[in-house]
Design a protein around this motif. Structure first.
Motif, PDB file in Angstrom:
ATOM      1  N   PRO A  81      43.255  31.487  39.418  1.00 14.06           N
ATOM      2  CA  PRO A  81      44.126  32.256  40.324  1.00 14.06           C
ATOM      3  C   PRO A  81      44.446  33.647  39.783  1.00 14.06           C
ATOM      4  CG  PRO A  81      44.946  30.021  40.035  1.00 14.06           C
ATOM      5  CD  PRO A  81      43.876  30.219  39.009  1.00 14.06           C
ATOM      6  N   GLN A  82      44.625  33.748  38.470  1.00 19.04           N
ATOM      7  CA  GLN A  82      44.929  35.049  37.882  1.00 19.04           C
ATOM      8  C   GLN A  82      43.762  36.018  38.021  1.00 19.04           C
ATOM      9  OE1 GLN A  82      47.549  35.242  34.300  1.00 19.04           O
ATOM     10  NE2 GLN A  82      46.954  33.109  34.025  1.00 19.04           N
ATOM     11  N   MET A  83      42.547  35.483  37.940  1.00 24.50           N
ATOM     12  CA  MET A  83      41.366  36.336  38.061  1.00 24.50           C
ATOM     13  C   MET A  83      41.338  37.043  39.416  1.00 24.50           C
ATOM     14  SD  MET A  83      37.373  35.340  37.371  1.00 24.50           S
ATOM     15  CE  MET A  83      37.313  34.073  38.653  1.00 24.50           C
ATOM     16  N   PHE A  84      41.792  36.330  40.469  1.00 25.76           N
ATOM     17  CA  PHE A  84      41.749  36.898  41.809  1.00 25.76           C
ATOM     18  C   PHE A  84      43.029  37.637  42.196  1.00 25.76           C
ATOM     19  CE2 PHE A  84      38.595  33.483  41.992  1.00 25.76           C
ATOM     20  CZ  PHE A  84      37.516  34.165  42.530  1.00 25.76           C
ATOM     21  N   LEU A  85      44.159  37.246  41.628  1.00 25.95           N
ATOM     22  CA  LEU A  85      45.430  37.828  42.043  1.00 25.95           C
ATOM     23  C   LEU A  85      45.964  38.905  41.103  1.00 25.95           C
ATOM     24  CD1 LEU A  85      47.267  34.565  43.193  1.00 25.95           C
ATOM     25  CD2 LEU A  85      46.176  36.282  44.630  1.00 25.95           C
TER      26      LEU A  85
ATOM     27  N   THR B  23      51.576  42.514  49.216  1.00 27.62           N
ATOM     28  CA  THR B  23      52.967  42.355  49.615  1.00 27.62           C
ATOM     29  C   THR B  23      53.309  40.868  49.661  1.00 27.62           C
ATOM     30  OG1 THR B  23      52.344  42.327  51.967  1.00 27.62           O
ATOM     31  CG2 THR B  23      52.954  44.460  51.000  1.00 27.62           C
ATOM     32  N   GLY B  24      54.592  40.575  49.836  1.00 28.16           N
ATOM     33  CA  GLY B  24      55.030  39.202  49.997  1.00 28.16           C
ATOM     34  C   GLY B  24      54.741  38.335  48.791  1.00 28.16           C
ATOM     35  N   ILE B  25      54.282  37.115  49.033  1.00 28.25           N
ATOM     36  CA  ILE B  25      54.041  36.144  47.973  1.00 28.25           C
ATOM     37  C   ILE B  25      52.931  36.592  47.042  1.00 28.25           C
ATOM     38  CG2 ILE B  25      52.438  34.819  49.404  1.00 28.25           C
ATOM     39  CD1 ILE B  25      54.895  33.438  46.750  1.00 28.25           C
ATOM     40  N   LEU B  26      51.920  37.295  47.576  1.00 29.70           N
ATOM     41  CA  LEU B  26      50.826  37.756  46.723  1.00 29.70           C
ATOM     42  C   LEU B  26      51.328  38.801  45.722  1.00 29.70           C
ATOM     43  CD1 LEU B  26      47.870  38.096  49.274  1.00 29.70           C
ATOM     44  CD2 LEU B  26      48.360  36.230  47.675  1.00 29.70           C
ATOM     45  N   ASN B  27      52.223  39.665  46.173  1.00 30.06           N
ATOM     46  CA  ASN B  27      52.797  40.672  45.275  1.00 30.06           C
ATOM     47  C   ASN B  27      53.654  40.008  44.209  1.00 30.06           C
ATOM     48  OD1 ASN B  27      53.517  43.514  44.553  1.00 30.06           O
ATOM     49  ND2 ASN B  27      55.541  42.833  45.190  1.00 30.06           N
ATOM     50  N   PHE B  28      54.425  38.990  44.609  1.00 22.66           N
ATOM     51  CA  PHE B  28      55.268  38.256  43.651  1.00 22.66           C
ATOM     52  C   PHE B  28      54.420  37.569  42.593  1.00 22.66           C
ATOM     53  CE2 PHE B  28      57.080  34.098  42.513  1.00 22.66           C
ATOM     54  CZ  PHE B  28      58.213  34.519  41.827  1.00 22.66           C
ATOM     55  N   LEU B  29      53.355  36.882  43.037  1.00 16.80           N
ATOM     56  CA  LEU B  29      52.489  36.178  42.101  1.00 16.80           C
ATOM     57  C   LEU B  29      51.815  37.141  41.131  1.00 16.80           C
ATOM     58  CD1 LEU B  29      50.826  33.554  44.486  1.00 16.80           C
ATOM     59  CD2 LEU B  29      52.539  33.124  42.710  1.00 16.80           C
ATOM     60  N   ALA B  30      51.373  38.294  41.655  1.00 13.61           N
ATOM     61  CA  ALA B  30      50.719  39.286  40.789  1.00 13.61           C
ATOM     62  C   ALA B  30      51.665  39.764  39.693  1.00 13.61           C
ATOM     63  CB  ALA B  30      50.237  40.467  41.628  1.00 13.61           C
ATOM     64  N   HIS B  31      52.956  39.892  40.016  1.00 16.37           N
ATOM     65  CA  HIS B  31      53.912  40.415  39.048  1.00 16.37           C
ATOM     66  C   HIS B  31      54.327  39.402  37.989  1.00 16.37           C
ATOM     67  CE1 HIS B  31      54.284  43.873  41.713  1.00 16.37           C
ATOM     68  NE2 HIS B  31      55.020  44.465  40.789  1.00 16.37           N
ATOM     69  N   ILE B  32      54.120  38.103  38.232  1.00 16.21           N
ATOM     70  CA  ILE B  32      54.530  37.120  37.226  1.00 16.21           C
ATOM     71  C   ILE B  32      53.346  36.591  36.422  1.00 16.21           C
ATOM     72  CG2 ILE B  32      56.516  36.386  38.606  1.00 16.21           C
ATOM     73  CD1 ILE B  32      54.935  33.852  39.347  1.00 16.21           C
ATOM     74  N   MET B  33      52.149  37.095  36.709  1.00 18.56           N
ATOM     75  CA  MET B  33      50.954  36.620  35.999  1.00 18.56           C
ATOM     76  C   MET B  33      50.679  37.482  34.769  1.00 18.56           C
ATOM     77  SD  MET B  33      48.349  35.595  39.072  1.00 18.56           S
ATOM     78  CE  MET B  33      48.641  34.084  40.007  1.00 18.56           C
ATOM     79  N   PRO B  34      50.533  36.867  33.600  1.00 16.19           N
ATOM     80  CA  PRO B  34      50.272  37.634  32.379  1.00 16.19           C
ATOM     81  C   PRO B  34      49.026  38.499  32.465  1.00 16.19           C
ATOM     82  CG  PRO B  34      50.870  35.370  31.838  1.00 16.19           C
ATOM     83  CD  PRO B  34      50.705  35.417  33.324  1.00 16.19           C
ATOM     84  N   MET B  35      47.975  37.997  33.125  1.00 17.89           N
ATOM     85  CA  MET B  35      46.736  38.764  33.169  1.00 17.89           C
ATOM     86  C   MET B  35      46.881  40.076  33.934  1.00 17.89           C
ATOM     87  SD  MET B  35      42.858  37.784  34.430  1.00 17.89           S
ATOM     88  CE  MET B  35      42.877  36.122  33.760  1.00 17.89           C
ATOM     89  N   THR B  36      47.830  40.136  34.864  1.00 19.80           N
ATOM     90  CA  THR B  36      48.051  41.371  35.622  1.00 19.80           C
ATOM     91  C   THR B  36      48.333  42.535  34.689  1.00 19.80           C
ATOM     92  OG1 THR B  36      48.928  40.179  37.540  1.00 19.80           O
ATOM     93  CG2 THR B  36      49.523  42.494  37.337  1.00 19.80           C
TER      94      THR B  36
END
Length: 264
Positions: free
Chosen positions: A182-186, A197-210
């Motif tokens: 999931p981190q590879m794609f998000l 935006t929305g949930i995708l933006n939230f997930l991107a911000h809490i992923m270490p790989m981002t």
């Protein structure tokens, strides 16, 4: 004092050497490491570049190349840590944890060993880049490779945190894949996520790989006109967040994992 320090250094060296030897003796791992960038950059990346990336304003394959470097380092480190669960069955970790060496030396040895094994995958990525004539940016790629061990550290810390709560090797293998995919794609490793935006933006911000991917691109595109369109955060923020993830995951993970071994 010096004898204790020497013992810890020798332990780290031995564990790192063992990790590297396991990879060298595994031709399947080497082949997969070389084929992985071919599939993602050479096939998926080229297809997306031809069909979807014409209006981005920057070289999409170069953009994806940087993301794949980070993803490869990150993924390999998480996978290396998950091997500790399998080694429970052979009592290898049990023998290590009852030996008179620091628990952190054991984990550091595994992290260093996995970092060296990542070089194999990096070579595969660079070969694909040369074949596809992807611009490597001169000194930019050198600076990126110099900071690449940081991505291994964050990935390894996440890996040890995960396996500290896992006792089954099959769950560890499957779970480590779920941690990375999931981190590879998000995270922006493969596709731009600046406008999520929305949930995708939230997930991107809490992923270490981002933050690893963003720091890599900040270093690579420094001074480039496309910098503001590609880099999301200040590099200092990326480093602070990466350091936070590393210390939290590695400390908690090591303590919990070591305690589980002592209670066996």
């Amino acid at each position: 004092m010096m004898s204790t320090l020497n013992r810890e250094i020798n332990a780290v060296t031995a564990i790192a050497g063992r990790q590297l030897a396991l990879v060298i003796k595994s031709p399947v791992y080497i082949i997969v490491s070389l084929l992985f960038p071919v599939l993602f950059i050479g096939i998926l990346g080229e297809s997306m570049s031809q069909n979807l990336a014409s209006g981005l304003g920057f070289n999409f394959l170069q953009f994806m190349l940087i993301g794949m470097i980070v993803n490869s380092m990150f993924q390999s480190s998480v996978s290396s840590m998950s091997q500790l669960v399998e080694e429970r069955k052979t009592n290898f970790t049990q023998e290590l944890f009852v030996s008179p060496i620091s628990r952190y030396s054991i984990i550091i040895g595994k992290i260093i060993g996995s970092s060296f094994t990542n070089i194999i995958m990096l070579l595969g990525i660079l070969v694909v880049a040369l074949i596809l004539q992807i611009p490597l940016g001169g000194m930019s790629i050198v600076w990126l490779l110099l900071i690449s061990p940081l991505f291994s550290l964050v990935g390894a810390a996440l890996g040890i945190f995960f396996i500290s709560f896992v006792t089954d090797s099959k769950v560890a293998d499957f779970g480590s894949m779920l941690l990375v995919m999931p981190q590879m794609f998000l995270s922006g490793a493969l596709l731009p996520v600046n406008h999520s935006t929305g949930i995708l933006n939230f997930l991107a911000h809490i992923m270490p790989m981002t933050y690893c991917v963003d720091l890599a691109r900040a270093v690579f595109y420094a001074g480039d006109p496309a910098y503001d369109r590609i880099v999301m955060f200040n590099p200092t923020l990326d480093l602070i967040v990466m350091a936070g993830f590393f210390f939290i995951f590695s400390i908690i993970g090591t303590i919990v994992f070591a305690r589980a071994e002592q209670n066996r």
